[in-house]
Design an enzyme around this catalytic site. Sequence first.
Site, PDB file in Angstrom:
ATOM      1  N   ASP A   1       0.845  -1.198   0.000  1.00  0.00           N
ATOM      2  CA  ASP A   1       0.000   0.000   0.000  1.00  0.00           C
ATOM      3  C   ASP A   1       0.883   1.253   0.000  1.00  0.00           C
ATOM      4  O   ASP A   1       2.083   1.168  -0.260  1.00  0.00           O
ATOM      5  CB  ASP A   1      -0.930  -0.013   1.225  1.00  0.00           C
ATOM      6  CG  ASP A   1      -0.158  -0.243   2.523  1.00  0.00           C
ATOM      7  OD1 ASP A   1       1.071  -0.040   2.531  1.00  0.00           O
ATOM      8  OD2 ASP A   1      -0.782  -0.630   3.527  1.00  0.00           O
TER       9      ASP A   1
ATOM     10  N   HIS B   1       0.950  -9.030  -4.023  1.00  0.00           N
ATOM     11  CA  HIS B   1      -0.047  -8.072  -3.532  1.00  0.00           C
ATOM     12  C   HIS B   1       0.653  -6.737  -3.323  1.00  0.00           C
ATOM     13  O   HIS B   1       1.040  -6.366  -2.208  1.00  0.00           O
ATOM     14  CB  HIS B   1      -0.664  -8.579  -2.223  1.00  0.00           C
ATOM     15  CG  HIS B   1      -1.779  -7.708  -1.712  1.00  0.00           C
ATOM     16  ND1 HIS B   1      -3.104  -7.909  -2.050  1.00  0.00           N
ATOM     17  CD2 HIS B   1      -1.775  -6.622  -0.900  1.00  0.00           C
ATOM     18  CE1 HIS B   1      -3.856  -7.001  -1.457  1.00  0.00           C
ATOM     19  NE2 HIS B   1      -3.070  -6.205  -0.750  1.00  0.00           N
TER      20      HIS B   1
ATOM     21  N   ASP C   1      -0.090 -18.453  -4.894  1.00  0.00           N
ATOM     22  CA  ASP C   1       0.400 -17.250  -5.553  1.00  0.00           C
ATOM     23  C   ASP C   1      -0.788 -16.503  -6.161  1.00  0.00           C
ATOM     24  O   ASP C   1      -1.052 -16.570  -7.352  1.00  0.00           O
ATOM     25  CB  ASP C   1       1.426 -17.632  -6.627  1.00  0.00           C
ATOM     26  CG  ASP C   1       2.076 -16.406  -7.272  1.00  0.00           C
ATOM     27  OD1 ASP C   1       1.867 -15.289  -6.756  1.00  0.00           O
ATOM     28  OD2 ASP C   1       2.779 -16.577  -8.281  1.00  0.00           O
TER      29      ASP C   1
ATOM     30  N   GLU D   1       1.905 -10.464   0.123  1.00  0.00           N
ATOM     31  CA  GLU D   1       2.275  -9.055   0.302  1.00  0.00           C
ATOM     32  C   GLU D   1       3.656  -8.942   0.936  1.00  0.00           C
ATOM     33  O   GLU D   1       3.960  -9.602   1.926  1.00  0.00           O
ATOM     34  CB  GLU D   1       1.258  -8.326   1.177  1.00  0.00           C
ATOM     35  CG  GLU D   1       1.533  -6.824   1.284  1.00  0.00           C
ATOM     36  CD  GLU D   1       0.424  -6.064   1.987  1.00  0.00           C
ATOM     37  OE1 GLU D   1       0.358  -4.834   1.812  1.00  0.00           O
ATOM     38  OE2 GLU D   1      -0.383  -6.698   2.706  1.00  0.00           O
TER      39      GLU D   1
END
Length: 627
Positions: free
Chosen positions: A82, A415, A467, A476
């Site tokens: 993020d 991710h 995956d 992530e």
Amino acid sequence: MNNLNLVVCLTLVGLVGFQAAIATADQFNYGEALDKTFMFFEAQRSGKLPVDQRVKWRGDSGLKDGSHQGVDLVGGYYDAGDHVKFGLPMAFSVTMLAWGTIEYRREITNLNQMRHTLWAIRWGTDYFIKAHTQPNVLWGQVGDGDSDHYCWERAEDMTTPRTAYKLDQDHPGSDLAAETAAALAAAAIAFKPYNSSYSALLLVHAKQLFSFADRFRGLYDDSIQCAKQFYTSSGYSDELLWAATWLFRATGEGNYLKYVVDNAVYMGGTGWAVKEFSWDNKYAGVQILLSKVLMEQKGGAYTSTLKQYQAKADYFACACLQKNDGYNVHLTPGGLMYVREWNNLQYASAAAFLLAVYSDYLSAAKAKLTCPDGQVQPNEVLNFAKSQADYILGKNPKSMSYLVGYGPKYPIHVHHRGASIASITVLPQTVSCVQGFEAWYRRPEADPNVINGALVGGPDQNDNFSDDRSNYEQTEPTLSGSAPLVGLFSKLENLFGNKGPYHKGSATTDQPKQNYHLQQTPVPSTTSSGGGVPVEFLHSVTSSWNVGKATYYRHRVIIKNTSGKPITDLKLLVEDLSGTLWGLSPTPVKNTYKLPHWLRVLKPGSECSFVYVQGGPQAKVSVLGYH
């Protein structure tokens, strides 16, 4: 878990164990893994990127961070997949980077990676200095996890709020402030041989932040409540002990050692026996650092308390090595430490680094690890640390590298927003919040950008791994997972390094050319008169003071003749000077100075000095000419 196989694996010692380790190492190129780890930190950079940024699919971002609150918070690192800049895991990551640099300076230098290492640290510490705007104020977070996670967009396209959150006397955060103090103190040690002025500046901030953390106590996520859902703090006592321990190592000042001894029981340093070392729990790190003080016979009157700290350090190490009378860290069938369901590899990487360091401390003291299930040689401790690194790089039931970009098989649906959306250099049009989810997040194809060096969350307790981009617990990456790998891979490459595609000299072509204030303070071994520069510059900060919200520093630079011959007509280039300078004579050429008129000759071994005052980092001083 096959206990028989595990015991056999962990008890190989002597020549047989050493040869087995070398044989296994042939399939792993720790030097390449190290270089890719630095690439991940470049991919996570926020702010204005340098011209020689190696991760070309990234662009400038977050250039107005803090502006709404009237503070410059541009820079630092994005936390994971993020775009929130969470202070606690970022500070822990910088502490780990710095610790690896301190312990393995020689190894990192031999691999020509010191430049990248210091840059990785400084990208964080420069941000922390900006965020520490007053002695009792620390800006602890930029961005909001809730709103950020509603969008899937590139950092360069961010449309989510960039609200900044601060700690102060009325809104304390002892855990975050103390961790930041620890990061700055450790970084001060790492930088001292290369930039003593910057090192001194880091210590100024570290001491102030520790005082702030200790005097105004509280949990940071009570003050920055939007962090609670993502990085909940379990307490601040470990961070206070951690920061004091690092300040003792950085300064040698006895009051910091006294602090960890006086508070050993009250803050749990000698009470907590742990099986986890992480961004939230620093007890094992404190206990192992203080064991070094004890084993170096520097405990003095505090020896008995330091022995209690070491007993808990031994508990952690024994639990990892499955020799703790049943109170052990869980291992997967494939031999991976399994601590938590979410992003487990960050706990394995941190523990592996800690064990590698502890094995060095034990070896230096000619000591053994004493466990309930028997004594353990230091090389056996290191072998277990190596087993975790090898698992990460592909020695696991899936034969998959969990370090992206390393080896023939690694996760390709990470991710991570930036990795999963086409680069702004390829797709300059804005990718909106919703469009990112619809067009990129859910697409089954591989990531368009390989985020080299990203350590993903990793497999579950049975070594299974999916995956899948939506499987954020496993796919992530995080800063705190990757940071301990720098020291660990450096150690292993120097012990077991092979001659694969990456070798000691290959990283030099990737070295950044722009200085970025990482000026190396010359040392006699590298600036002697044998074909090099005939003088040595020794930088220091002699005082600091505040004027309003600005902090100013008095810098002193000693110029020493190391050539063995008299020097005349010495001309210096002083760049990035924003303040006033005394002790040198200016020339008609911009930024160029010479020795004062009363000092025409600098005799062999003699020295002179000049001073200047300015805010921020030190000026860059170099030699233009001499006779």
